[in-house]
Design a protein around this motif. Structure first.
Motif, short mmCIF file in Angstrom:
data_model
loop_
_atom_site.label_atom_id
_atom_site.label_comp_id
_atom_site.label_asym_id
_atom_site.label_seq_id
_atom_site.Cartn_x
_atom_site.Cartn_y
_atom_site.Cartn_z
N LYS A 22 0.86 -1.19 0.00
CA LYS A 22 0.00 0.00 0.00
C LYS A 22 0.89 1.24 0.00
N THR A 23 0.43 2.29 -0.68
CA THR A 23 1.13 3.57 -0.69
C THR A 23 0.11 4.67 -0.46
N SER A 24 0.45 5.60 0.42
CA SER A 24 -0.42 6.75 0.72
C SER A 24 0.35 8.04 0.49
N TYR A 25 -0.39 9.08 0.13
CA TYR A 25 0.16 10.43 0.02
C TYR A 25 -0.11 11.14 1.35
N ILE A 26 0.91 11.78 1.90
CA ILE A 26 0.79 12.49 3.17
C ILE A 26 1.25 13.93 3.01
N HIS A 92 5.09 4.20 1.94
CA HIS A 92 4.94 2.83 1.45
C HIS A 92 4.90 1.89 2.65
N PHE A 93 3.99 0.95 2.63
CA PHE A 93 3.83 -0.02 3.72
C PHE A 93 4.35 -1.38 3.26
N ILE A 94 5.29 -1.95 4.05
CA ILE A 94 5.91 -3.22 3.70
C ILE A 94 5.86 -4.15 4.91
N LYS A 95 5.26 -5.31 4.72
CA LYS A 95 5.14 -6.30 5.79
C LYS A 95 6.40 -7.16 5.81
N LYS A 96 7.00 -7.29 7.01
CA LYS A 96 8.16 -8.17 7.22
C LYS A 96 7.95 -8.91 8.52
N GLY A 97 7.73 -10.19 8.44
CA GLY A 97 7.45 -10.97 9.64
C GLY A 97 6.18 -10.45 10.29
N LYS A 98 6.23 -10.20 11.60
CA LYS A 98 5.05 -9.71 12.31
C LYS A 98 4.98 -8.18 12.35
N PHE A 101 6.88 -2.18 8.07
CA PHE A 101 7.74 -1.02 7.89
C PHE A 101 6.95 0.06 7.17
N GLU A 102 7.12 1.30 7.58
CA GLU A 102 6.56 2.45 6.88
C GLU A 102 7.74 3.19 6.28
N VAL A 103 7.81 3.23 4.96
CA VAL A 103 8.93 3.87 4.27
C VAL A 103 8.44 5.19 3.68
N ASP A 104 9.02 6.28 4.16
CA ASP A 104 8.64 7.62 3.71
C ASP A 104 9.60 8.09 2.62
N GLU A 105 9.02 8.36 1.46
CA GLU A 105 9.76 8.89 0.32
C GLU A 105 9.36 10.36 0.20
N PHE A 106 10.24 11.23 0.63
CA PHE A 106 9.93 12.65 0.75
C PHE A 106 9.90 13.36 -0.60
N VAL A 114 14.83 9.24 1.96
CA VAL A 114 13.93 8.11 2.14
C VAL A 114 14.26 7.48 3.50
N ILE A 115 13.25 7.36 4.36
CA ILE A 115 13.45 6.84 5.71
C ILE A 115 12.44 5.74 5.99
N ALA A 116 12.92 4.64 6.54
CA ALA A 116 12.04 3.55 6.97
C ALA A 116 11.87 3.62 8.48
N GLU A 117 10.64 3.42 8.93
CA GLU A 117 10.34 3.40 10.36
C GLU A 117 9.66 2.09 10.69
N ILE A 118 9.91 1.61 11.90
CA ILE A 118 9.23 0.43 12.40
C ILE A 118 8.82 0.70 13.84
N GLU A 119 7.55 0.41 14.14
CA GLU A 119 7.06 0.56 15.51
C GLU A 119 7.15 -0.79 16.20
N LEU A 120 7.65 -0.74 17.44
CA LEU A 120 7.86 -1.96 18.21
C LEU A 120 7.02 -1.93 19.48
N SER A 121 6.83 -3.09 20.08
CA SER A 121 6.06 -3.13 21.33
C SER A 121 6.96 -3.02 22.54
N GLU A 122 8.28 -3.21 22.35
CA GLU A 122 9.25 -2.98 23.42
C GLU A 122 10.58 -2.57 22.79
N GLU A 123 11.39 -1.85 23.55
CA GLU A 123 12.61 -1.26 22.99
C GLU A 123 13.58 -2.29 22.41
N ASN A 124 13.72 -3.44 23.04
CA ASN A 124 14.69 -4.44 22.59
C ASN A 124 14.08 -5.55 21.74
N GLU A 125 12.89 -5.31 21.21
CA GLU A 125 12.20 -6.32 20.41
C GLU A 125 12.98 -6.64 19.13
#
Length: 157
Positions: A22-26, A92-98, A101-106, A114-125
């Protein structure tokens, strides 16, 4: 209210695009870009959002985040009140395992970043690291959207 745990990375190449589901415009602006309490207005495709973020911890991994969905019309009105330096990007939304990744193409003054972000449920996940993932930039302030709105990528030396 929630605490956001997030890591940010630069990318080695654009091969992530073939994995995007999926890709979104922000379009986003900042009503307040003070690092202690950032207030952001966003249009994502046809939906509006108002977000408040607190200061990051020392490592830059976690911070308070509150977000509320608002109408597209309200978001468009609030964007007119924002500080100088509106950010535009494709996400851009990319599924990897569980994880996703949200990849922002400015775009605009930040084109080329271009920056990829990943949200985690704990810092050392643990998480699956795709081959296109490059150097980690978590906690480096210049990569925050609120900073990019003031000091765009095109001005970096």
């Amino acid at each position: 209210m929630a605490v956001e745990i997030e890591r940010k990375f630069l990318l080695k190449n654009d091969s992530f695009k073939s994995e995007s589901f999926k890709t979104s415009y922000i379009k986003q602006g900042f009503l307040n870009s003070n690092k202690n309490r950032v207030v952001r207005v966003r249009l994502i495709d046809k939906s509006g959002y108002l977000t408040v973020k607190g200061i990051s911890n020392e490592e830059g991994l976690t911070r308070f985040e509150w977000e509320k969905k608002i109408s597209k019309k309200d978001a468009e009105s609030l964007l007119k009140l924002c500080e100088k330096g509106v950010i535009e990007k494709y996400r851009h939304f990319i599924k990897k395992g569980k994880h996703t990744f949200e990849v922002d193409e400015f775009l605009g003054d930040n084109i080329g970043l271009v920056i990829a972000e990943i949200e985690l449920s704990e810092e050392n996940e643990d998480f699956d690291k795709p081959k296109w993932l490059g150097k980690e930039v978590t906690g480096i302030i210049k990569y925050y959207n609120s900073e990019l709105s003031k000091n765009s990528f095109k001005n970096w030396t």
